[in-house]
Design a protein around this motif. Structure first.
Motif, PDB file in Angstrom:
ATOM      1  N   ALA A   1       0.819  -1.209   0.000  1.00 58.54           N
ATOM      2  CA  ALA A   1       0.000   0.000   0.000  1.00 58.54           C
ATOM      3  C   ALA A   1       0.855   1.262   0.000  1.00 58.54           C
ATOM      4  O   ALA A   1       0.378   2.333  -0.378  1.00 58.54           O
ATOM      5  N   GLU A   2       2.128   1.138   0.403  1.00 59.99           N
ATOM      6  CA  GLU A   2       3.050   2.267   0.391  1.00 59.99           C
ATOM      7  C   GLU A   2       3.892   2.290  -0.890  1.00 59.99           C
ATOM      8  O   GLU A   2       4.908   2.999  -0.960  1.00 59.99           O
ATOM      9  N   GLY A   3       3.466   1.502  -1.873  1.00 57.31           N
ATOM     10  CA  GLY A   3       4.161   1.500  -3.154  1.00 57.31           C
ATOM     11  C   GLY A   3       5.400   0.626  -3.189  1.00 57.31           C
ATOM     12  O   GLY A   3       6.235   0.782  -4.096  1.00 57.31           O
ATOM     13  N   LEU A   4       5.525  -0.272  -2.240  1.00 54.69           N
ATOM     14  CA  LEU A   4       6.718  -1.113  -2.144  1.00 54.69           C
ATOM     15  C   LEU A   4       6.454  -2.502  -2.730  1.00 54.69           C
ATOM     16  O   LEU A   4       5.346  -3.034  -2.615  1.00 54.69           O
ATOM     17  N   ALA A   5       7.466  -3.072  -3.353  1.00 55.47           N
ATOM     18  CA  ALA A   5       7.393  -4.428  -3.853  1.00 55.47           C
ATOM     19  C   ALA A   5       7.658  -5.374  -2.688  1.00 55.47           C
ATOM     20  O   ALA A   5       8.797  -5.465  -2.210  1.00 55.47           O
ATOM     21  N   ALA A   6       6.622  -6.018  -2.203  1.00 58.02           N
ATOM     22  CA  ALA A   6       6.745  -6.864  -1.013  1.00 58.02           C
ATOM     23  C   ALA A   6       6.333  -8.274  -1.331  1.00 58.02           C
ATOM     24  O   ALA A   6       5.435  -8.520  -2.144  1.00 58.02           O
TER      25      ALA A   6
END
Length: 279
Positions: free
Chosen positions: A273-278
């Motif tokens: 949701a924070e734009g991170l590839a997780a």
């Protein structure tokens, strides 16, 4: 200082292999000299075939010595410096050179982990420099507490930082690790300012690091940095439990189960949701 690396050898089948007192006979003056010059270091082992410690297939060198006491640590035998094998930079580089061609074929590299590698920062930089000299991709797995020991020039020897963020709340972090998290966050900001690539590692432990609000704080911080390429959510496991028992260290998580898939996916989504590839 003598380079006594013959028994046991540097190579281990797994980092979960218990190793203790391998450098116990090294005089204290030699230990201080090794830390000051970096010409000699203390290693738990080398392991091969790792696929979770950086891009591609990796060779990982596990240092000994760590100032944190993470309650879920799966390698508490790496806390003590002299549990490791005393080894020269040249000897460690020789071990790594065995895998140079294979790592190139598999688009892999070398990861220096621990323990906490920056407790032996001069040795760490020299070994990473040797790896770079062989054309091998380098990664440093660190809790970041001693990040200020690295100069800007030192950081040029590290292609990727695997940064362990344990939790956000300072009080919770102190209870979890025994240490303050402010130096880690400052190191993260410094890496961001220098645009150094980072993979963030977050260990998900039910009852310890599963507070969704706290995870959201970590995610917002990571998302604000601009240099976090990936977030690895690492589910807690009990593979190191036997080490605590063998070492006679009280282990408080004996009844803790790994996180369920729903919690894992919720955590991953918070980072995404924070734009991170997780993952």
């Amino acid at each position: 200082m003598a380079d006594t690396t013959t028994r046991p050898g540097l190579a281990a089948s797994s980092p979960f292999e218990l190793r203790v007192d391998l450098g116990q006979r090294v005089p204290e003056s030699d230990v201080r000299s090794a830390l000051a010059t970096g010409d000699m270091g203390f290693l738990h082992s080398f392991t091969t075939g790792a696929t979770v410690d950086g891009p591609g297939v990796r060779v990982v060198a596990w240092t000994t010595g760590c100032m944190w006491r993470c309650r879920y640590c799966h390698n508490p035998d790496t806390w003590t410096l002299t549990n490791g094998i005393p080894v020269s930079v040249a000897r460690a580089a020789e071990e790594l050179r065995k895998y140079q061609r294979g790592l190139a074929i598999m688009n892999g590299g070398f990861t220096l982990s621990g323990g906490e590698p920056l407790m032996q920062h001069r040795f760490a930089v020299k070994l990473l420099t040797a790896a770079k000299g062989m054309g091998i991709h380098t990664a440093l797995d660190t809790n970041g507490f001693y990040g200020d020991r690295l100069s800007d020039a030192d950081m040029e020897q590290v292609d990727l930082v695997l940064l362990d963020l344990k939790t956000w709340d300072a009080g919770r972090h102190l209870a979890l690790t025994g240490m303050d998290n402010a130096p880690t966050l400052e190191f993260a900001r410094r890496l961001a300012a220098r645009r150094r690539p980072v993979w963030l590692r977050y260990v998900l432990v039910p009852g310890l690091t599963d507070d969704l609000s706290d995870i959201a704080h970590v995610a917002r911080f990571a998302g604000s940095l601009g240099n976090v390429e990936r977030v690895d959510v690492l589910p807690f496991h009990q593979m190191g439990k036997y080490k605590w028992e063998k070492l006679g260290i009280p282990y408080t998580l004996g009844d803790t189960s790994p996180p369920g898939e729903e919690l894992i996916q919720r955590t991953i989504q918070i980072f995404r949701a924070e734009g991170l590839a997780a993952c």
